[in-house]
Design a protein around this motif. Structure first.
Motif, PDB file in Angstrom:
ATOM      1  N   ALA B 196       0.840  -1.200   0.000  1.00  0.00           N
ATOM      2  CA  ALA B 196       0.000   0.000   0.000  1.00  0.00           C
ATOM      3  C   ALA B 196       0.874   1.247   0.000  1.00  0.00           C
ATOM      4  O   ALA B 196       0.616   2.214  -0.717  1.00  0.00           O
ATOM      5  N   ALA B 197       1.935   1.229   0.834  1.00  0.00           N
ATOM      6  CA  ALA B 197       2.826   2.389   0.914  1.00  0.00           C
ATOM      7  C   ALA B 197       3.419   2.699  -0.453  1.00  0.00           C
ATOM      8  O   ALA B 197       3.409   3.849  -0.907  1.00  0.00           O
ATOM      9  N   ALA B 198       3.923   1.650  -1.106  1.00  0.00           N
ATOM     10  CA  ALA B 198       4.540   1.864  -2.410  1.00  0.00           C
ATOM     11  C   ALA B 198       3.531   2.390  -3.421  1.00  0.00           C
ATOM     12  O   ALA B 198       3.837   3.251  -4.248  1.00  0.00           O
ATOM     13  N   LEU B 199       2.306   1.873  -3.338  1.00  0.00           N
ATOM     14  CA  LEU B 199       1.272   2.312  -4.283  1.00  0.00           C
ATOM     15  C   LEU B 199       0.877   3.760  -4.028  1.00  0.00           C
ATOM     16  O   LEU B 199       0.755   4.560  -4.966  1.00  0.00           O
ATOM     17  N   HIS B 213       0.549  -0.967 -12.159  1.00  0.00           N
ATOM     18  CA  HIS B 213       0.743  -0.251 -10.901  1.00  0.00           C
ATOM     19  C   HIS B 213       1.470  -1.129  -9.899  1.00  0.00           C
ATOM     20  O   HIS B 213       2.386  -0.694  -9.194  1.00  0.00           O
ATOM     21  N   LEU B 214       1.024  -2.380  -9.829  1.00  0.00           N
ATOM     22  CA  LEU B 214       1.620  -3.282  -8.854  1.00  0.00           C
ATOM     23  C   LEU B 214       3.082  -3.546  -9.169  1.00  0.00           C
ATOM     24  O   LEU B 214       3.915  -3.674  -8.272  1.00  0.00           O
ATOM     25  N   MET B 215       3.404  -3.606 -10.450  1.00  0.00           N
ATOM     26  CA  MET B 215       4.800  -3.835 -10.820  1.00  0.00           C
ATOM     27  C   MET B 215       5.668  -2.660 -10.385  1.00  0.00           C
ATOM     28  O   MET B 215       6.794  -2.824  -9.946  1.00  0.00           O
ATOM     29  N   LYS B 216       5.093  -1.459 -10.514  1.00  0.00           N
ATOM     30  CA  LYS B 216       5.841  -0.272 -10.061  1.00  0.00           C
ATOM     31  C   LYS B 216       6.094  -0.376  -8.561  1.00  0.00           C
ATOM     32  O   LYS B 216       7.176  -0.064  -8.074  1.00  0.00           O
ATOM     33  N   ALA B 217       5.078  -0.804  -7.848  1.00  0.00           N
ATOM     34  CA  ALA B 217       5.229  -0.948  -6.399  1.00  0.00           C
ATOM     35  C   ALA B 217       6.338  -1.952  -6.087  1.00  0.00           C
ATOM     36  O   ALA B 217       7.160  -1.758  -5.189  1.00  0.00           O
ATOM     37  N   GLN B 218       6.342  -3.031  -6.837  1.00  0.00           N
ATOM     38  CA  GLN B 218       7.372  -4.053  -6.612  1.00  0.00           C
ATOM     39  C   GLN B 218       8.762  -3.467  -6.824  1.00  0.00           C
ATOM     40  O   GLN B 218       9.678  -3.708  -6.044  1.00  0.00           O
ATOM     41  N   VAL B 365      10.173  -9.732  -3.085  1.00  0.00           N
ATOM     42  CA  VAL B 365      10.915  -8.721  -2.334  1.00  0.00           C
ATOM     43  C   VAL B 365      11.690  -9.369  -1.197  1.00  0.00           C
ATOM     44  O   VAL B 365      12.857  -9.067  -0.969  1.00  0.00           O
ATOM     45  N   LYS B 366      11.064 -10.282  -0.500  1.00  0.00           N
ATOM     46  CA  LYS B 366      11.743 -10.843   0.661  1.00  0.00           C
ATOM     47  C   LYS B 366      12.776 -11.890   0.283  1.00  0.00           C
ATOM     48  O   LYS B 366      13.757 -12.083   0.986  1.00  0.00           O
ATOM     49  N   ALA B 367      12.549 -12.582  -0.818  1.00  0.00           N
ATOM     50  CA  ALA B 367      13.440 -13.699  -1.104  1.00  0.00           C
ATOM     51  C   ALA B 367      14.716 -13.276  -1.811  1.00  0.00           C
ATOM     52  O   ALA B 367      15.729 -13.945  -1.703  1.00  0.00           O
ATOM     53  N   ARG B 368      14.690 -12.169  -2.526  1.00  0.00           N
ATOM     54  CA  ARG B 368      15.875 -11.827  -3.323  1.00  0.00           C
ATOM     55  C   ARG B 368      17.047 -11.422  -2.442  1.00  0.00           C
ATOM     56  O   ARG B 368      16.876 -10.580  -1.591  1.00  0.00           O
TER      57      ARG B 368
END
Lengths: 299, 368, 282
Positions: B196-199, B213-218, B365-368
């Motif tokens: 949500a923060a990123a969005l 949009h979600l990809m941008k957040a990622q 995000v967490k695994a990389r």
């Protein structure tokens, strides 16, 4: 019939029927182990082929989609687990062998005490030990505090919430599990063989490589197995010490169940992990078969 | 003659006072319908409650137990997903569970909730108008609102001087963008809040369905990862000053600020995620009446005010307002300004593809 | 030869012992530091009679003086005490059961040969090696997805017995292999039947092993976190689970005290039992 006679009748009967005797003695164990260790694993494998419903429920529809998903994302985590577990095993071996060797050969009267001391901490709560480790090594922990006070460093060295921290804590945790089998093996060495090697002109280092280590192969393998296999699936340490940034297989799996409610996928990953571990155990078991962990005494 | 007259006129007074005395003894349980109390007695006077950790005043449960003689088993969870996992897995044996607007919808769709008997909840009249008949649960069929809050972030002013993003109007940019605070950022281990923060920061709605949009957040979250010290345990890190910024629930931030006044809460100008926690009753419970008793008790003005004041979250109880602490009422962390509220949103209940998309982002995000 | 003996001495007496001392230090340092800091006085007044023993208090690295206040806090935390009770109940019921079953298993595996023995052995061994996450999750799926029973103390009990049996079996069998088989034969020759032999000869000989197994099983069960975490239900929070949630929230001082108590408890238990063993032998 009184009690004595009944007892004798019963024992007589049992003596004739060896299998029944075995069954009776083993049944509670078999039932419990079978029911609560074996069957749950089967259930999990079953779930790995099920579909995840849109709201996170489990739909009993067969699918292979979960295994397809074990794509490059999870391979990264998988590789990290193997890498960290491998490094842990390696360092534990180096450190562990040195310590076990010293205690076995130079420990003297206090051999047992030393081994005892090494092993005791591993009997207390793992969570507490991890916490104590964090307390020491955190940015705001004692070590960094002392280093900064004595002006050796300007800002804290990050030894936690990264891979280094996780590795350190893993070594710290698994060292006793490596030392114990190594010690058992080294202690059984025939000292005269060691002396003979030296007398025959080998340098201590050569002797270590060519004589001591090969002779203690059994202990080494045990230690490696006892360290590597559980380390791959370690969950708490990467979680608490890694700050959820260092993801290992254990965290990934737990996440799927506790965070994402994707039980089928979680089951698939767990099954994959399980298969690998079973293969390793199988290899170990085959090599142990000769030395016979569970010997049979002819009665 | 005089005396008899006196008695005559005294009689109604005496009757009245008797009635008053009687009703005042009943007053303590006066807001509880008698048939409810009967049923409670039949149900064995026990209750299993499942709530967020540190989300209730300390004396609420003891007082409840004392007044009604009900033994409460109180368990807590630290993440909504963990709660969902337990509930989805078969209830876990709980009678009353707390769930926010998003998770209430999940639970309703999964048919895990029991419809409420409003006759047993006379204190419902205390609920603020804007929380009655919410869109996520029309008619309050399954849920009663409890407290609401927001998910912004906190920053330690000792280390964030001269940050343009943290002036009077603060922005998500402070925590999401740039390397200024490398290694000193903490993020809660919540995909809902983080995504949500990123969005919001990208100017999109947190409930967007657009993959782009979600990809941008990622992207944003991945770029931020190297500066994040840890995901989770943020309170500990903030207190120890190992991180200078961290996403945090509004109520928790008040506690942190109390102990370290240098730490302030930011309700970002781009908007933030809001959540409204509700009490619900799980289907198949053996103690529905006791569950209603609990909910009605929590709807009492004094009890609601006490809870809100203790945990520093915003109350949904109109009658409790007069008793809310001044400090909380004036705290923009607990009651944000109109401007920020306009931009902020409640989370939609994602399912199917939307949920999978978001989960995958968080995993990556967490695994990389 | 002189060169060899000298270099051997050099290795043995200089580097290695130092290294070993280092390892011992690193092993104990965290625990000792934690113990010391559990007595660290807070810099300010701290509420003792709080229902929750862990409000947020800043962990102080500076030594502020000796104070047992954190220990008092532990005693006033109702939730902690309840978790302790749950842990005690689970461990003190599960371990005896698993000792009995485990010893019987060890006996059977040692004495008899039967079909499927190797498979059974390996299953038992695997249970010890398989990561706890895997076990915990498979049990969760089993109880909830398959049996559909409520999670609670009962499920924790079942799980604890299940993963302690292999441990007991291993320890007892290891000892049995070093036991003199002729003793049993002698007893039987002298006219005792199987049951009496077992009771009067085998069992006493196995006592040290059973004791050792108990010593290992108690801490293992009491301190188990991962498996219990997955199969716990309402009102069945064990102490380790409670500690984990405390760690996640993160308050140092009380956890220091609690950690110290747990470690000391484990050490005393182990020391006491092995002392008992020594006395028995002599």
């Amino acid at each position: 019939m009184n009690y004595l006679e009944r007892k004798h009748r019963f024992l007589f009967f049992l003596r004739r029927h060896q299998p029944l005797k075995i069954c009776l003695i083993l049944s509670p164990s078999v039932i419990w182990v079978f029911l609560f260790s074996f069957i749950p694993l089967l259930i999990m494998i079953y779930h790995s082929f099920m579909t995840k419903g849109p709201l996170g429920q489990v739909l009993h529809i067969f699918t292979l989609a979960n295994y397809e998903k074990l794509s490059f994302l999870y391979l990264g985590v998988f590789w990290r687990s193997i890498r960290l577990a491998g490094m842990t095993t390696f360092f534990c071996f180096i450190i562990g062998y040195a310590v076990a060797y010293w205690i076995a050969i130079y420990g003297g009267r206090w051999k047992n005490l030393f081994i005892f001391l090494i092993v005791i901490p591993s009997w207390s709560s793992l969570l507490v030990r991890i916490y104590a480790w964090l307390f020491l090594f955190r940015d705001s922990g004692i070590i960094n505090y002392l280093l900064m006070q004595s002006s050796l460093i300007d800002s804290p060295i990050p030894m936690t919430f990264n891979e280094v921290g996780v590795l350190g804590c893993l070594i710290y945790t698994y060292l006793p599990f490596m030392i114990l089998p190594l010690y058992a093996s080294i202690a059984r060495l025939d000292q005269s063989v060691l002396e003979a090697a030296l007398d025959l002109g080998a340098s201590p280092f050569n002797r270590l490589l060519k004589v001591t280590i090969p002779l203690t192969k059994g202990g080494i393998i045990s230690g490696v197995i006892l360290t590597f296999i559980p380390a791959i699936g370690e969950y708490i340490i990467p979680d608490l010490v890694g700050g959820a940034k260092v993801t290992m297989m254990g965290n990934l799996i737990a996440d799927k169940f506790l965070s994402f409610r994707n039980w089928p996928l979680g089951s698939a990953i767990t099954t994959a992990l399980l298969i690998i571990i079973l293969l390793l155990i199988f290899v170990y078991a085959k090599s142990e078969k000769q030395s016979g962990l569970f010997e049979v005494q002819e009665s | 003659m005089c005396s008899s007259r006196k008695i005559m006129s005294a009689a109604p007074l005496i009757a009245l006072s008797i009635v008053l005395i009687l009703s005042s003894t009943l007053f303590a349980a006066g807001d509880m319908p008698p048939d409810l109390l009967e049923k409670v007695a039949k149900e064995g006077k026990k209750l299993n409650v499942y709530n967020w950790g540190y989300y209730i005043a300390e004396d609420t449960i003891p007082k409840f137990e004392q007044e009604f003689g009900v033994k409460v088993t109180y368990d807590t969870f630290e993440s909504a997903d963990a709660m969902m996992a337990k509930v989805q897995a078969g209830g876990g044996g709980y009678d009353v569970v707390i769930a926010d607007n998003e998770y209430v919808q999940y639970l309703i769709r999964l048919k895990k909730l029991q419809p409420l008997n409003h006759k047993w909840l006379p204190n419902m009249k205390n609920i603020m108008d804007k929380f009655v008949n919410p869109s996520y649960d029309p008619g309050n069929t399954y849920s009663i609102p409890y407290l609401w809050g927001s998910a912004g972030f906190v920053y330690n002013t000792k280390y964030t001087k001269d940050d343009p993003n943290l002036s009077d109007t603060c922005s998500w940019a402070a925590i999401l963008q740039g390397d200024k605070y490398a290694g000193k950022i903490g993020m809660m281990d919540s995909w809902g809040v983080s995504i949500a923060a990123a969005l919001f920061y990208s100017g999109y709605s947190m409930n967007t369905h657009e993959k782009a949009h979600l990809m941008k957040a990622q992207e944003i979250l991945l770029a931020q990862k190297k500066n994040v010290k840890a995901y989770g345990e943020v309170r500990k890190l903030l207190e120890a000053e190992e991180v200078y910024l961290a996403t945090l629930w509004s109520g928790d931030s008040v506690g942190v600020s109390e102990r370290n006044p240098a730490i302030k809460y930011c309700a970002p100008k781009e908007g933030m995620m809001l959540y409204l926690d509700n009490w619900t009753i799980l289907k198949g419970t053996e103690r529905p009446a006791t569950a209603h008793l609990w909910m009605n008790y929590l709807l009492r003005a004094k009890v609601a005010a006490n809870n809100a004041n203790y945990v520093h979250f915003a109350t949904t109880n109109q009658a409790a307002l007069p008793d809310i602490d001044e400090s909380d009422r004036n705290n923009p962390a607990v009651y944000p300004s109109e401007a920020v509220m306009k931009r902020s949103e409640f989370s939609e209940a994602f399912d199917g593809e939307q949920l999978t998309l978001r989960e995958e982002i968080w995993e990556i995000v967490k695994a990389r | 030869m002189k060169r060899n003996i000298f270099s051997r001495l050099a290795l043995g007496n200089k580097l290695l012992p130092i290294f070993v001392i280092l390892v011992f230090t690193v092993t104990y340092a965290p625990l000792i530091v934690m113990m010391i800091y559990s007595f660290n006085s807070p810099g300010h007044d701290v509420q003792i009679e709080s229902g929750y023993a862990h409000e947020y208090v800043r962990a102080s690295e500076k030594w502020n003086g000796f104070s047992p206040v954190w220990y008092k806090r532990i005693l006033s935390d109702k939730h902690l005490l309840r978790a302790l009770v749950v842990s005690v109940i689970v461990t003190f019921t599960a371990v005896p059961v698993s000792i009995v079953i485990g010893t019987m298993t060890a006996f059977a595996l040692y004495r008899f040969k039967f079909w499927g023995k190797w498979i059974f052995e390996q299953t038992l061994l695997s249970t010890l090696l398989i990561p706890e996450v895997v076990i915990g999750i498979s049990l969760l799926l089993f109880f909830v997805g398959f049996l559909q029973i409520k999670l609670g103390i009962r499920t924790i009990f079942i799980s604890h017995v299940a993963f302690t049996i292999p441990l007991v079996t291993l320890v007892v069998i290891a000892r049995m292999q070093r036991m003199d088989p002729t003793l049993e034969e002698a007893a039987m020759d002298l006219g005792a039947d199987e049951i009496a032999t077992f009771r009067k000869v085998t069992l006493p000989l196995l006592m040290p092993a059973i004791l050792a197994a108990t010593l290992l099983a108690f801490p293992w069960s009491f301190n188990d976190f991962v498996i219990s975490y997955f199969v716990a239900g309402p009102g069945s929070t064990t102490l380790p689970i409670y500690i984990y949630s405390m760690l996640k929230v993160g308050v140092s001082p009380v956890v220091n005290a609690l950690g110290t108590v747990i470690v000391m408890f484990s050490i005393i238990l182990v020391l006491g039992a092995s002392l008992m063993q020594r006395l028995r032998k002599s």
